[in-house]
Design a protein around this motif. Structure first.
Motif, mmCIF file in Angstrom:
data_model
loop_
_atom_site.group_PDB
_atom_site.id
_atom_site.type_symbol
_atom_site.label_atom_id
_atom_site.label_comp_id
_atom_site.label_asym_id
_atom_site.label_seq_id
_atom_site.Cartn_x
_atom_site.Cartn_y
_atom_site.Cartn_z
ATOM 1 N N ASP A 196 42.411 33.078 39.540
ATOM 2 C CA ASP A 196 41.591 31.939 39.090
ATOM 3 C C ASP A 196 40.110 32.253 39.240
ATOM 4 O O ASP A 196 39.303 31.987 38.355
ATOM 5 C CB ASP A 196 41.909 30.676 39.909
ATOM 6 C CG ASP A 196 43.193 30.009 39.444
ATOM 7 O OD1 ASP A 196 43.730 30.436 38.402
ATOM 8 O OD2 ASP A 196 43.657 29.073 40.135
ATOM 9 N N LEU A 197 39.767 32.819 40.393
ATOM 10 C CA LEU A 197 38.354 33.148 40.631
ATOM 11 C C LEU A 197 37.905 34.239 39.647
ATOM 12 O O LEU A 197 36.768 34.256 39.190
ATOM 13 C CB LEU A 197 38.150 33.634 42.074
ATOM 14 C CG LEU A 197 38.332 32.588 43.179
ATOM 15 C CD1 LEU A 197 38.250 33.248 44.559
ATOM 16 C CD2 LEU A 197 37.297 31.466 43.091
ATOM 17 N N ASP A 198 38.844 35.124 39.320
ATOM 18 C CA ASP A 198 38.526 36.240 38.422
ATOM 19 C C ASP A 198 38.251 35.741 36.998
ATOM 20 O O ASP A 198 37.457 36.319 36.277
ATOM 21 C CB ASP A 198 39.712 37.224 38.422
ATOM 22 C CG ASP A 198 39.323 38.568 37.844
ATOM 23 O OD1 ASP A 198 38.162 38.990 38.048
ATOM 24 O OD2 ASP A 198 40.162 39.192 37.182
ATOM 25 N N HIS B 181 32.211 41.485 41.549
ATOM 26 C CA HIS B 181 32.709 42.635 42.314
ATOM 27 C C HIS B 181 33.536 42.178 43.500
ATOM 28 O O HIS B 181 34.530 42.794 43.857
ATOM 29 C CB HIS B 181 31.531 43.503 42.787
ATOM 30 C CG HIS B 181 30.843 44.174 41.659
ATOM 31 N ND1 HIS B 181 31.459 45.153 40.909
ATOM 32 C CD2 HIS B 181 29.606 43.995 41.114
ATOM 33 C CE1 HIS B 181 30.632 45.543 39.953
ATOM 34 N NE2 HIS B 181 29.497 44.861 40.055
ATOM 35 N N LYS B 182 33.111 41.087 44.104
ATOM 36 C CA LYS B 182 33.810 40.615 45.311
ATOM 37 C C LYS B 182 35.224 40.134 44.972
ATOM 38 O O LYS B 182 36.143 40.310 45.747
ATOM 39 C CB LYS B 182 33.004 39.473 45.970
ATOM 40 C CG LYS B 182 31.667 39.939 46.562
ATOM 41 C CD LYS B 182 31.886 40.553 47.926
ATOM 42 C CE LYS B 182 30.703 41.338 48.454
ATOM 43 N NZ LYS B 182 29.539 40.561 48.767
ATOM 44 N N VAL B 183 35.377 39.531 43.803
ATOM 45 C CA VAL B 183 36.718 39.077 43.405
ATOM 46 C C VAL B 183 37.606 40.289 43.120
ATOM 47 O O VAL B 183 38.760 40.353 43.558
ATOM 48 C CB VAL B 183 36.662 38.134 42.182
ATOM 49 C CG1 VAL B 183 38.071 37.761 41.739
ATOM 50 C CG2 VAL B 183 35.870 36.874 42.517
ATOM 51 N N LYS B 184 37.056 41.266 42.427
ATOM 52 C CA LYS B 184 37.832 42.495 42.151
ATOM 53 C C LYS B 184 38.228 43.145 43.482
ATOM 54 O O LYS B 184 39.340 43.609 43.659
ATOM 55 C CB LYS B 184 36.996 43.485 41.325
ATOM 56 C CG LYS B 184 36.733 43.003 39.903
ATOM 57 C CD LYS B 184 37.901 43.370 38.961
ATOM 58 C CE LYS B 184 37.623 42.935 37.532
ATOM 59 N NZ LYS B 184 38.305 41.691 37.165
ATOM 60 N N GLY C 238 37.320 35.263 51.313
ATOM 61 C CA GLY C 238 36.175 34.386 51.604
ATOM 62 C C GLY C 238 34.923 34.872 50.891
ATOM 63 O O GLY C 238 34.171 34.065 50.325
ATOM 64 N N GLU C 239 34.729 36.179 50.871
ATOM 65 C CA GLU C 239 33.536 36.721 50.196
ATOM 66 C C GLU C 239 33.628 36.530 48.684
ATOM 67 O O GLU C 239 32.623 36.248 48.024
ATOM 68 C CB GLU C 239 33.375 38.204 50.540
ATOM 69 C CG GLU C 239 32.881 38.392 51.976
ATOM 70 C CD GLU C 239 32.813 39.845 52.425
ATOM 71 O OE1 GLU C 239 32.281 40.088 53.528
ATOM 72 O OE2 GLU C 239 33.302 40.737 51.698
ATOM 73 N N ALA C 240 34.851 36.665 48.178
ATOM 74 C CA ALA C 240 35.045 36.445 46.737
ATOM 75 C C ALA C 240 34.730 34.992 46.383
ATOM 76 O O ALA C 240 34.021 34.710 45.410
ATOM 77 C CB ALA C 240 36.483 36.791 46.353
ATOM 78 N N ALA C 241 35.249 34.068 47.199
ATOM 79 C CA ALA C 241 35.001 32.641 46.938
ATOM 80 C C ALA C 241 33.511 32.339 47.043
ATOM 81 O O ALA C 241 32.951 31.597 46.233
ATOM 82 C CB ALA C 241 35.794 31.787 47.928
#
Ligand SMILES: Nc1ncnc2c1ncn2[C@@H]1O[C@H](COP(=O)(O)OP(=O)(O)OP(=O)(O)O)[C@@H](O)[C@H]1O
Ligand SMILES: [Mg+2]
Length: 401
Positions: free
Chosen positions: A98-100, A107-110, A161-164
């Motif tokens: 979803d975040l992607d 980059h954080k989501v990947k 957490g970093e991706a979010a």
């Protein structure tokens, strides 16, 4: 009265027509959500209470609150015999996908996906091939793949957490029946939340479980008390119980006599599930409004029969003969917390030889220890049921070793 219009909702996790007496817990959750969104530290919440007090219902309500506050939510239910890793994995994958999908490259989501991929790699190794991965990305070697959950889960949570955070999003992880996790899993969850708090990342944990949860968390990590608050979700007061019955009925023009309300409170002791059962049966039995004391007296036999066949019975059927004897002896002593020595006396046995049975009953979630050396039923009114179902005492002789 018309069963189709019956407003009461007895059942596991069925939302009650009126959620009474839970404003303090909801307010605490609202503050927690607001603070995490604003990157302020706050203790996560683990709701604790007996069977049927309304923990699942409350957790669902808090999830709705989180969604309204703009959180992405994950709701999982722990089971005896299902490991935390494979249980949580598909939810985290959906979350990261979803975040992607949000606009713009992240980059954080990947990285989150790559770390999740390496995390599940180790689980796949220990569990065999039944875990479907479904992530088309190379695993990030060395992150969350040590095989030690206490190291891997915190690393995974930090990556998520970093991706979010990069997506300016916040995540609420809701977990029901937390007491079923092993000590190792609970420890890993606590360490993970500790790390999240230190990094001020936008993830929070909202859990629910039986009263033994607070002790389990403390045993898993001694600092759990400083990371979590354990709001006690209990029976409703007489006034609240009356509201829980009166208001939904009033909304459809039906009244309860005060003697009827008093009788229901006397029988249910304010336990929410029982209030719904009595309300439900009384409604169906009543000819017309108002619902009287006589109606309740008629309903009681039907309710007890229903409870004995379902709510109590499913738990009773999971017990071994020696566990049944143990609980029957506890019931003999009454509804209050009991000491194992007193149970041993009744069973003509030694405390030491009863300890394994007690341990199994705690593991099954049938009893817990409200204070050192004490034991109490996790299911309200179970003592009365045990006396009804095993009236002859002792019923199963020569079983207790
Ligand atoms: N605040 C409340 N007021 C009135 N009824 C309630 C309240 N909370 C829950 N109930 C009712 O109590 C019943 C049990 O709720 P729920 O399944 O959430 O309990 P629980 O604590 O999760 O139980 P368990 O430990 O068995 O999972 C449901 O029928 C629900 O409608
Ligand atoms: Mg529940």
């Amino acid at each position: 009265m018309d069963p189709i219009k019956n407003p009461f909702s007895p059942g596991a996790g069925s939302p009650p027509p009126e959620l009474v007496g839970r404003d303090p817990a909801l307010e605490q959750a609202r503050i927690l959500l607001g603070r995490i969104k604003n990157k302020r530290p706050e203790k996560s919440m683990l709701l604790t209470g007996l069977r049927g007090v309304g923990k699942t219902v409350l957790l669902n309500e808090i999830e709705q609150l989180a969604i309204r506050e703009g959180f992405r939510t994950i709701f999982i239910e722990a089971h005896e015999n299902i490991a935390l890793g494979p249980l949580i994995f598909p939810y985290l994958r959906t979350l990261l996908f979803d975040l992607d999908r949000m606009a713009g490259m992240s980059h954080k989501v990947k990285r989150g996906l790559a770390v999740l991929r390496s995390f599940i790699g180790t689980i796949k190794m220990t569990l065999g091939s039944e875990v479907t991965i479904g992530i088309d990305i190379e695993p990030e070697r060395g992150s969350a793949d040590s095989g030690d959950l206490e190291i891997d889960l915190p690393n995974l949570f930090v990556a998520i957490g970093e991706a979010a955070e990069e997506r300016k999003s916040a995540v609420a992880i809701l977990i029901d029946e937390v007491q079923y996790f092993s000590q190792k899993e609970l420890g890993a969850l606590i360490v993970a939340m500790h790390k999240i708090q230190q990094r001020q990342l936008p993830i929070l944990l909202l859990g629910a479980g039986l009263p033994l949860l607070q002790g389990l968390a403390g045993e898993a990590k001694s600092y759990a008390e400083r990371l979590f608050s354990f709001p006690d979700i209990g029976a409703l007061s007489q006034e609240e119980a009356a509201i829980a019955l009166k208001e939904p009925a009033q909304a459809v023009g039906v009244h309860f006599d005060s003697a009827a309300l008093e009788e229901i409170f006397r029988l249910t002791k304010g336990y929410p599930y029982f209030l719904q059962e009595w309300g439900y049966q009384a409604w169906n039995i009543a000819e017309s409004s108002p619902v009287t004391l006589q109606t309740i007296q008629k309903a009681t036999a039907a309710v007890i029969r229903r409870l004995d066949q379902n709510f109590f019975r499913v738990r009773f059927d999971r017990l071994t003969p020696s566990e049944k004897n143990f609980l029957r002896a506890m019931a003999q002593l009454g509804p209050s917390p009991q000491r194992i020595g007193d149970v041993a006396d009744i069973l003509n046995n030694k405390t030491a030889s009863l300890s394994p049975v007690r341990a199994k009953l705690i593991k099954k979630g049938m009893i817990f220890s409200p204070a050192y050396g004490d034991m109490a039923f996790t299911v309200p009114l179970f003592d009365e049921f045990m006396v009804r179902v095993m009236p002859e005492w002792p019923l199963i002789p020569n079983i207790m070793v």
